[in-house]
Design an enzyme around this catalytic site. Structure first.
Site, PDB file in Angstrom:
ATOM      1  N   ASP A  53     -46.534   0.389  77.079  1.00  0.00           N
ATOM      2  CA  ASP A  53     -45.484  -0.133  77.951  1.00  0.00           C
ATOM      3  C   ASP A  53     -45.307  -1.610  77.668  1.00  0.00           C
ATOM      4  OD1 ASP A  53     -43.818  -1.000  79.964  1.00  0.00           O
ATOM      5  OD2 ASP A  53     -44.930  -0.050  81.600  1.00  0.00           O
ATOM      6  N   TYR A 144     -29.433  -6.387  86.325  1.00  0.00           N
ATOM      7  CA  TYR A 144     -29.474  -6.094  84.895  1.00  0.00           C
ATOM      8  C   TYR A 144     -28.806  -7.210  84.105  1.00  0.00           C
ATOM      9  CZ  TYR A 144     -28.469  -3.900  80.401  1.00  0.00           C
ATOM     10  OH  TYR A 144     -28.364  -3.637  79.060  1.00  0.00           O
ATOM     11  N   ALA A 146     -28.346 -10.257  85.057  1.00  0.00           N
ATOM     12  CA  ALA A 146     -29.145 -11.468  85.205  1.00  0.00           C
ATOM     13  C   ALA A 146     -30.342 -11.451  84.264  1.00  0.00           C
ATOM     14  CB  ALA A 146     -29.612 -11.606  86.652  1.00  0.00           C
ATOM     15  N   ALA A 147     -30.971 -10.285  84.110  1.00  0.00           N
ATOM     16  CA  ALA A 147     -32.116 -10.173  83.211  1.00  0.00           C
ATOM     17  C   ALA A 147     -31.696 -10.425  81.764  1.00  0.00           C
ATOM     18  CB  ALA A 147     -32.755  -8.798  83.346  1.00  0.00           C
TER      19      ALA A 147
END
Length: 240
Positions: A53, A144, A146-147
């Site tokens: 991950d 999303y 913003a990321a």
């Protein structure tokens, strides 16, 4: 032969990118969380699968012994809009709202930051780091978008860090790309038509469009191109 690591390489854009490098004769490692899917993809394209991950620092650290000791190209593709997998927070539930925002930041920003930091000591001279962004960084889409905007800011800093050794760091920001898992089968025909209508060339993008751009940025020809956001969206957003 270059050594290439592609995160999120089992499906969609990541798979197309990994396949392009493999076809060019590079040694390719693909990563992802779904081990069986990852192994199947790796077998098809002749890559090495490493399951972990990318958003989990413990998981990234544990995977380091399995990752190449030398890295010429890193493609940070892992991510996606986690809002599709989570319940929308009620208006007054600030805890749920914070968790939803952090999920997108972890999946899209922290995954790239962690893997890049973990492999930084293994980067060769003139290493290339390409991170997959999104048109959403310029047009919205809540947590999303913003990321992905944060990915652009981080990449600008990374370009300064890699520059003295001839390395580059860039973002490839796709618009609508068909044939991926991104929308979780929730994109309607009308939604596709609206997005295609916003382009200048009248078509949706493909994973191969993105892979070709990533391949160029990883090439010697792109050595003076760094800290940039390359928009692959048919003109739906004009990066000027």
């Amino acid at each position: 032969m270059r050594v290439v690591v592609v995160t999120g390489g089992a499906t969609g854009i990541g798979y197309a990118v990994a396949e392009a490098f493999a076809q060019a004769g590079d040694q390719v490692v693909i990563t992802g969380r779904r081990e069986s899917l990852l192994k199947e993809a790796a077998e098809r394209i002749g890559a090495v699968p490493v399951a972990f991950d990318a958003a989990d620092p413990t998981s990234v650290a544990a995977a380091l012994p399995l990752l190449p000791t030398r890295v010429d190209v890193l493609v940070n593709n892992a991510g996606g809009n986690t809002n599709f997998d989570r319940a929308e927070a009620a208006g007054d539930d600030l805890t749920a709202l914070a968790e939803n925002w952090r999920a997108n930041l972890d999946a899209n920003l922290m995954s790239a930051v962690l893997v890049t930091a973990a492999l930084a000591a293994r980067f060769t001279e003139n290493a290339r780091v390409v991170t997959i962004g999104s048109i959403a960084a310029r047009q919205g889409a809540g947590s999303y978008g913003a990321a992905k905007a944060a990915v652009e800011a981080w990449t600008a800093s990374l370009a300064s860090e890699l520059g003295p050794r001839g390395g580059t760091a860039n973002v490839v920001a796709p618009g609508l790309i068909v044939a991926t898992e991104f929308f979780r089968d929730r994109m309607t025909d009308d939604g596709v038509r609206q997005r295609v209508a916003a382009t200048r060339n009248g078509r949706a993008g493909t994973t191969d469009d993105v892979a070709a751009t990533v391949s160029f940025l990883a090439s010697p020809a792109a050595g003076h191109l760094t800290g940039q956001v390359i928009h692959v969206n048919g003109g739906a957003y004009l990066g000027r």
